[in-house]
Structures are given as structure tokens and as C-alpha cells.
Scaffold this motif. Structure first.
Motif, PDB file in Angstrom:
ATOM      1  N   THR A   1      55.102  33.894  24.078  1.00 60.25           N
ATOM      2  CA  THR A   1      53.652  34.075  24.230  1.00 60.25           C
ATOM      3  C   THR A   1      52.948  33.677  22.938  1.00 60.25           C
ATOM      4  O   THR A   1      51.851  33.119  22.960  1.00 60.25           O
TER       5      THR A   1
ATOM      6  N   GLY B   1      46.789  36.693  25.740  1.00 60.97           N
ATOM      7  CA  GLY B   1      48.038  36.300  26.371  1.00 60.97           C
ATOM      8  C   GLY B   1      49.018  37.447  26.475  1.00 60.97           C
ATOM      9  O   GLY B   1      49.068  38.316  25.602  1.00 60.97           O
TER      10      GLY B   1
ATOM     11  N   TYR C   1      45.968  34.346  29.821  1.00 63.78           N
ATOM     12  CA  TYR C   1      47.147  33.584  30.211  1.00 63.78           C
ATOM     13  C   TYR C   1      48.343  34.532  30.185  1.00 63.78           C
ATOM     14  O   TYR C   1      48.359  35.518  29.449  1.00 63.78           O
TER      15      TYR C   1
ATOM     16  N   TRP D   1      43.557  30.295  37.998  1.00 60.81           N
ATOM     17  CA  TRP D   1      44.428  29.122  37.982  1.00 60.81           C
ATOM     18  C   TRP D   1      45.129  28.957  39.331  1.00 60.81           C
ATOM     19  O   TRP D   1      45.549  29.941  39.942  1.00 60.81           O
TER      20      TRP D   1
ATOM     21  N   GLY E   1      44.621  34.135  35.893  1.00 60.74           N
ATOM     22  CA  GLY E   1      44.583  33.404  34.621  1.00 60.74           C
ATOM     23  C   GLY E   1      45.666  32.342  34.643  1.00 60.74           C
ATOM     24  O   GLY E   1      46.405  32.210  35.634  1.00 60.74           O
ATOM     25  N   LEU E   2      45.765  31.596  33.579  1.00 61.43           N
ATOM     26  CA  LEU E   2      46.803  30.573  33.479  1.00 61.43           C
ATOM     27  C   LEU E   2      48.171  31.227  33.459  1.00 61.43           C
ATOM     28  O   LEU E   2      48.384  32.204  32.747  1.00 61.43           O
TER      29      LEU E   2
ATOM     30  N   THR F   1      54.079  22.749  30.590  1.00 61.36           N
ATOM     31  CA  THR F   1      53.251  23.629  29.764  1.00 61.36           C
ATOM     32  C   THR F   1      52.082  22.894  29.118  1.00 61.36           C
ATOM     33  O   THR F   1      50.932  23.345  29.215  1.00 61.36           O
TER      34      THR F   1
ATOM     35  N   ARG G   1      49.424  21.833  31.659  1.00 59.57           N
ATOM     36  CA  ARG G   1      48.718  23.004  32.185  1.00 59.57           C
ATOM     37  C   ARG G   1      47.745  23.568  31.143  1.00 59.57           C
ATOM     38  O   ARG G   1      46.623  23.941  31.487  1.00 59.57           O
ATOM     39  N   LEU G   2      48.187  23.639  29.897  1.00 52.16           N
ATOM     40  CA  LEU G   2      47.294  24.117  28.833  1.00 52.16           C
ATOM     41  C   LEU G   2      46.070  23.221  28.709  1.00 52.16           C
ATOM     42  O   LEU G   2      44.946  23.718  28.592  1.00 52.16           O
TER      43      LEU G   2
ATOM     44  N   TRP H   1      43.745  23.761  31.751  1.00 48.78           N
ATOM     45  CA  TRP H   1      43.120  25.096  31.730  1.00 48.78           C
ATOM     46  C   TRP H   1      42.069  25.187  30.623  1.00 48.78           C
ATOM     47  O   TRP H   1      40.979  25.704  30.842  1.00 48.78           O
TER      48      TRP H   1
END
Length: 185
Positions: free
Chosen positions: A15, A54, A96, A130, A150-151, A162, A165-166, A169
Motif C-alpha cells: 500500500t 489507501g 484506494y 472504479w 475506490g480504486l 497497476t 489503473r493508477l 484513476w
């Protein structure tokens, strides 16, 4: 505060890794350096009007912390420090969460929903839901109206997605968080 605050809980460091990737994409001028919630007091988080938070997933949809099996303090212990009657109206938060869809398919990334509930309960405006498209799992408490709250990142089995997606988002949430900063400036 004129920057986006980035805070995370972590057990294995993943995380934290995602928080650092988010910070690198937003840059120092827009975002404060990510901080582990086990190193702060409530006022450290509450000073921000725009936040990215997160969480890992531990236990069965629990807030990560010692009672969920974490070895170090995490969100559970931090939230215990929040003052009674905390009012976060006017704050905008994007969340996230991490999860492992193959290993924990029946409760994939469910801790994200618990964190969402806590901050919604404080009156914060939550942004950044998301799509569930591209994930394979049986159940997630974090799915509301067909979308994650959330993501969701599955670094274990879909680490190759990853970064994309980041990027997608952050394209969605960055303008909303910046807008909140401008409203209070």
C-alpha cells in the motif's frame, strides 16, 4: 492545506508502494509526501481538505489493524485517535485499496468498503469509484451499485495493470481534488 494529503495503512509495504506511485504522478507541488497512518495523529490528516487514502485488506472485511491480524498499527489504531464527533464535511477524499482476487476471491478488497463507511460517516465527500471490469472474484463488500467504492489494486496477480489503473484513476480524481483545493484557497 494547499496540497493533497496522501495517507495509507500497510502491513507488507505494498500500500505504501502504491502511495509513492500516486505521489510521483501528482508531484511535490500538488501532493504532500505519503505518510503511514501509524506515524500520525488525527490533526495531521484533518488539516487537509483533499485527501487520497489507501488501505490493505485484512481480516474478513475489517478495518486493517491488530484485531484483523496486522502485526503493526494500521487504520484501526489510527481511527481510534479520531476525536469524538469528527466533522469532515467540506473535505473530499479518494480511496484506494489493495486485495488479492485469486487468494481471497470471496472477500476481495472488502476492507476498502469499511474505510469508505468510516469517512462517509464523518461527512466527507468520497470520490473516485472504479469499474469492476477486468477483475475476477466471487464477492467484494467494496462493490456498490456495480462499482468499487475506490480504486482497487491487485498487485499480487495483476501487477501488470497497476500503472495503467493508477493513471486512469488519477485522471478521474485529480481534477476533483484540485477543484476542492481551489474552493478553499
Amino acid at each position: 492545506m494547499d496540497k493533497i494529503g496522501i495517507f495509507f495503512g500497510t502491513e507488507t509495504g505494498t500500500t505504501r508502494l502504491v502511495a509513492k506511485k500516486i505521489h510521483a504522478r501528482l508531484g511535490d507541488a500538488l501532493a504532500a509526501k505519503p505518510v503511514n497512518v501509524n506515524r500520525i495523529e488525527a490533526d495531521d490528516l484533518l488539516q487537509y481538505d483533499a485527501l487520497i487514502l489507501g488501505t490493505p485488506s485484512y481480516g474478513v472485511g475489517q478495518i486493517p489493524g491488530r484485531t484483523a491480524g496486522c502485526l503493526e498499527a494500521n487504520w484501526e489504531e489510527f481511527l481510534a485517535k479520531m476525536p469524538a464527533g469528527t466533522d469532515m464535511r467540506g473535505k473530499r477524499i479518494a480511496l484506494y485499496g489493495l486485495g488479492a482476487q485469486e487468494r481471497y476471491s470471496e472477500r476481495f478488497a472488502s476492507s476498502l468498503k469499511r474505510l469508505h463507511e468510516v469517512f462517509a460517516g464523518y461527512g466527507a465527500e468520497l470520490v473516485g469509484d472504479w469499474s469492476t471490469e477486468g477483475y475476477v472474484f466471487e464477492h467484494s463488500a467494496s462493490v456498490v451499485d456495480g462499482r468499487f467504492v475506490g480504486l482497487v489494486i491487485d498487485q499480487r496477480t495483476q501487477g501488470m495493470h497497476t500503472d495503467a489503473r493508477l493513471d486512469a484513476w488519477l485522471e478521474q480524481v485529480k481534477p476533483l481534488l484540485v477543484e476542492r483545493l481551489r474552493q478553499v484557497a
